[in-house]
Design a protein around this motif. Structure first.
Motif, short mmCIF file in Angstrom:
data_model
loop_
_atom_site.label_atom_id
_atom_site.label_comp_id
_atom_site.label_asym_id
_atom_site.label_seq_id
_atom_site.Cartn_x
_atom_site.Cartn_y
_atom_site.Cartn_z
N CYS A 32 0.84 -1.20 0.00
CA CYS A 32 0.00 0.00 0.00
C CYS A 32 0.88 1.25 0.00
O CYS A 32 2.10 1.17 0.00
CB CYS A 32 -0.96 -0.03 1.17
SG CYS A 32 -0.17 0.11 2.78
N ASP A 33 0.24 2.40 0.02
CA ASP A 33 0.93 3.66 -0.26
C ASP A 33 0.78 4.64 0.90
O ASP A 33 -0.33 5.06 1.22
CB ASP A 33 0.31 4.26 -1.53
CG ASP A 33 1.27 5.17 -2.27
OD1 ASP A 33 2.08 5.82 -1.60
OD2 ASP A 33 1.20 5.23 -3.50
N ASP A 34 1.89 4.97 1.55
CA ASP A 34 1.91 5.99 2.61
C ASP A 34 1.17 5.56 3.87
O ASP A 34 0.63 6.42 4.59
CB ASP A 34 1.33 7.32 2.12
CG ASP A 34 2.24 8.04 1.14
OD1 ASP A 34 3.27 7.47 0.76
OD2 ASP A 34 1.90 9.18 0.75
N MET A 35 1.12 4.29 4.16
CA MET A 35 0.53 3.83 5.42
C MET A 35 1.61 3.83 6.50
O MET A 35 2.67 3.24 6.33
CB MET A 35 -0.06 2.43 5.29
CG MET A 35 -0.58 1.86 6.61
SD MET A 35 -1.21 0.18 6.47
CE MET A 35 -2.80 0.51 5.71
N GLY A 36 1.32 4.48 7.62
CA GLY A 36 2.28 4.54 8.71
C GLY A 36 2.33 3.27 9.52
O GLY A 36 1.44 2.42 9.46
N TYR A 37 3.38 3.14 10.31
CA TYR A 37 3.60 1.96 11.15
C TYR A 37 2.42 1.70 12.08
O TYR A 37 2.08 0.56 12.37
CB TYR A 37 4.88 2.16 11.96
CG TYR A 37 5.27 1.01 12.86
CD1 TYR A 37 5.99 -0.07 12.34
CD2 TYR A 37 4.95 1.02 14.21
CE1 TYR A 37 6.37 -1.12 13.18
CE2 TYR A 37 5.32 -0.02 15.04
CZ TYR A 37 6.03 -1.09 14.52
OH TYR A 37 6.40 -2.12 15.34
N GLY A 38 1.77 2.77 12.54
CA GLY A 38 0.69 2.61 13.52
C GLY A 38 -0.70 2.74 12.94
O GLY A 38 -1.65 3.00 13.68
N ASP A 39 -0.88 2.56 11.63
CA ASP A 39 -2.18 2.75 11.01
C ASP A 39 -3.08 1.51 11.07
O ASP A 39 -4.25 1.58 10.69
CB ASP A 39 -2.02 3.16 9.54
CG ASP A 39 -1.72 4.64 9.39
OD1 ASP A 39 -1.93 5.39 10.36
OD2 ASP A 39 -1.26 5.05 8.31
N LEU A 40 -2.55 0.38 11.51
CA LEU A 40 -3.31 -0.86 11.57
C LEU A 40 -3.59 -1.22 13.03
O LEU A 40 -2.76 -0.98 13.91
CB LEU A 40 -2.53 -2.00 10.91
CG LEU A 40 -2.20 -1.85 9.43
CD1 LEU A 40 -1.25 -2.96 8.99
CD2 LEU A 40 -3.46 -1.87 8.59
N ALA A 41 -4.75 -1.83 13.27
CA ALA A 41 -5.09 -2.22 14.64
C ALA A 41 -4.06 -3.18 15.22
O ALA A 41 -3.72 -3.10 16.41
CB ALA A 41 -6.48 -2.85 14.66
#
Length: 505
Positions: A32-41
């Motif tokens: 994916c594109d530009d997802m940060g380290y903490g963007d997922l549960a």
């Protein structure tokens, strides 16, 4: 849809399958594109629902110290493709090319756009996989060479491509056209597909949102159709480079978006500005959260398609992001705590700009619900895939012996995936450089050096993961050691220049 324009050229000979080919695992890499380290549960996100990706982590291995190839898109993807860090690979920034109209064949006429090409003399990952019996595809962003360059998907080992050749075009989710490179009736056909419904409305302004053909959905459906055509007789590799959740913040006004609009009642508005590449948008927090949940839905549908085809048992699924989080087009990283405990955003070599989520599932091979703290980087993916194929001498086989800069920098992390930690070779250091913000970084053990325009900063990640305390004055010997690594790892590049530590800007 308007009739596409295309160019056909001779295709390579079909691969004769063997029993060995049929036993090789399929590989689906979702980037994916530009997802940060903490963007997922599963990485600590509290406000955004990602059940499918979280379940992927439960069924596989979740890495906590995985690094992208760069803090921006094109060089990060180049690192994945080449097995090189940005001190060695050709693409080290998001350089873009534009030109007037040119002719393709007798009847095709359109402008060229796209990024700097991958080095034609250096092998890339899909070429290796093609060489070992895989059929290959990529859906999403290419960013490995402008249209008509020496490095377009059809020239770099990819059988089927659909999406954006130029990543600049991917800033808008309702574009005028998408690109396709596909084998049809024995030929390789280059196609620019015009989205006819979209050109009825302008690219900017209120009427823009009357466009109906959402590019992320179209690209995803093409990926599902391609997987549906695969079978157990030939191994396949699919690189799904989805643009979500990259800016702009735009998507269909469906149940996913409506859910988050109800969650974030007091939301923000992005008004845009004169000359901005992004349209104005309301409910920016809801838009961003919905884009990630939409991506999660895509992931779930890919997994279900593999199960429907009976291919899931012999398929490796990888999920990651190309770099850290962005704050463009109305995105608000601080609201979502998107970089977790990490400092930094996209375009920065702080941990938040380059440390990314990384999940791998391989049924029967990887122990479910495991966490791995091994530091890995995108340039490790090529040797890992070669290790999976049983190709131990890939460096000798694929290096250009007439080119002094044809390095491979990666280390296979297959032993770690298989739980054989005692056999896992570790990096002596990890290295990045990025010319657009004039930064160089190296990590050795827990020590991290960042150079900004030649000025050095030193951090100890063991007790300062947020990189708040510069220890360069207290530990000059460590600084000198890491600076020495940067100078040894940097090779000059005529296109992408960077100020090395100790040099004047």
């Amino acid at each position: 849809m308007k009739a596409p324009t295309f160019l056909c050229v001779a295709a390579s000979l079909p691969i004769v399958l063997s029993a060995t080919n049929r036993n090789k695992p399929n590989i689906v890499f979702i980037l994916c594109d530009d997802m940060g380290y903490g963007d997922l549960a599963c990485y600590g996100q509290k406000y955004i629902n990602t059940p499918n990706i979280d379940n992927l982590a439960k069924e596989g291995m979740r890495f906590t110290q995985a690094y992208s190839g760069s803090p921006v898109s094109a060089p990060s993807r180049a690192s994945l493709m080449t097995g090189q860090h940005t001190g060695h690979c050709e693409i080290r920034g998001n350089k873009e090319y534009w030109s007037g109209n040119i002719q393709y064949g007798d009847n095709t006429d359109f402008a060229i756009s796209g990024q700097h090409p991958l080095d034609l003399d250096h092998v890339v990952l899909p070429e290796i996989l093609k060489d070992h019996g895989y059929t290959t595809a990529q859906f999403g962003k290419w960013a490995g060479g402008y249209e008509g360059s020496v490095s377009t998907p059809d020239k770099r080992g990819i059988d089927e491509f659909f999406g954006y050749i130029c990543q600049f075009q991917a800033h808008l989710y309702y574009p005028n056209f998408l690109n396709r490179y596909s084998k049809m009736k024995g030929d390789t056909c280059v196609v620019r597909e015009t989205l006819s419904q979209n050109i009825m409305f302008p690219m900017f302004g209120k009427n823009y949102f009357k466009r109906q053909q959402y590019s992320a959905d179209i690209i995803h459906q093409k990926a599902l159709e391609w997987i549906d055509r695969q079978n157990a007789g030939q191994p396949f590799y699919a690189l799904l480079t989805y643009t979500l959740p990259h800016a702009e913040l735009a998507q269909p006004h469906d149940s996913i978006l409506k859910y988050y609009q109800e969650q974030f009642v007091e939301d923000k508005t992005f008004k845009g500005s004169s000359g901005s590449r992004y349209n104005s948008v309301t409910h920016t927090h809801a838009q961003f959260a919905a884009m990630i949940t939409r991506l999660d839905t895509y992931v779930g549908e890919i997994i279900m398609k593999l199960k429907e085809k009976g291919l899931d048992g012999n398929t490796i699924i990888i999920f990651s992001s190309d770099n850290g989080p962005h704050e463009e087009g109305g995105a608000d990283p601080s609201f979502f705590n998107r970089d977790g405990l990490l400092r930094g955003l996209k375009r920065q070599t702080y941990e938040g700009g380059i440390r990314v989520p990384f999940i791998v599932k391989w049924p029967g091979k990887i122990k479910a619900n495991t966490t791995n703290n091994l530091p890995i980087a995108f340039w490790d993916i090529m040797p890992t895939f070669c290790d999976i194929l049983g190709l131990k001498n890939y460096e000798e086989k694929y290096s250009n012996k007439n080119k002094d800069t044809d390095y491979f920098d990666g280390v296979s992390f297959l032993p770690s995936l298989l739980g054989k930690n005692k056999k896992q070779k570790k990096h002596d250091f990890l290295y990045w450089e990025f010319n657009e913000t004039n930064q160089v970084a190296v990590r050795k053990g827990d020590w991290k050096l960042i150079s900004k325009s030649g000025k050095c900063y030193l951090y100890n990640l063991a007790n300062d993961i947020h990189e708040d305390n510069d220890l360069s004055i207290q530990h000059p010997e460590i600084v000198n050691q890491l600076v020495d690594i940067t100078h040894k790892q940097h090779t000059p590049n005529q296109i992408f220049h960077v100020t090395m530590p100790g040099q004047k800007k």
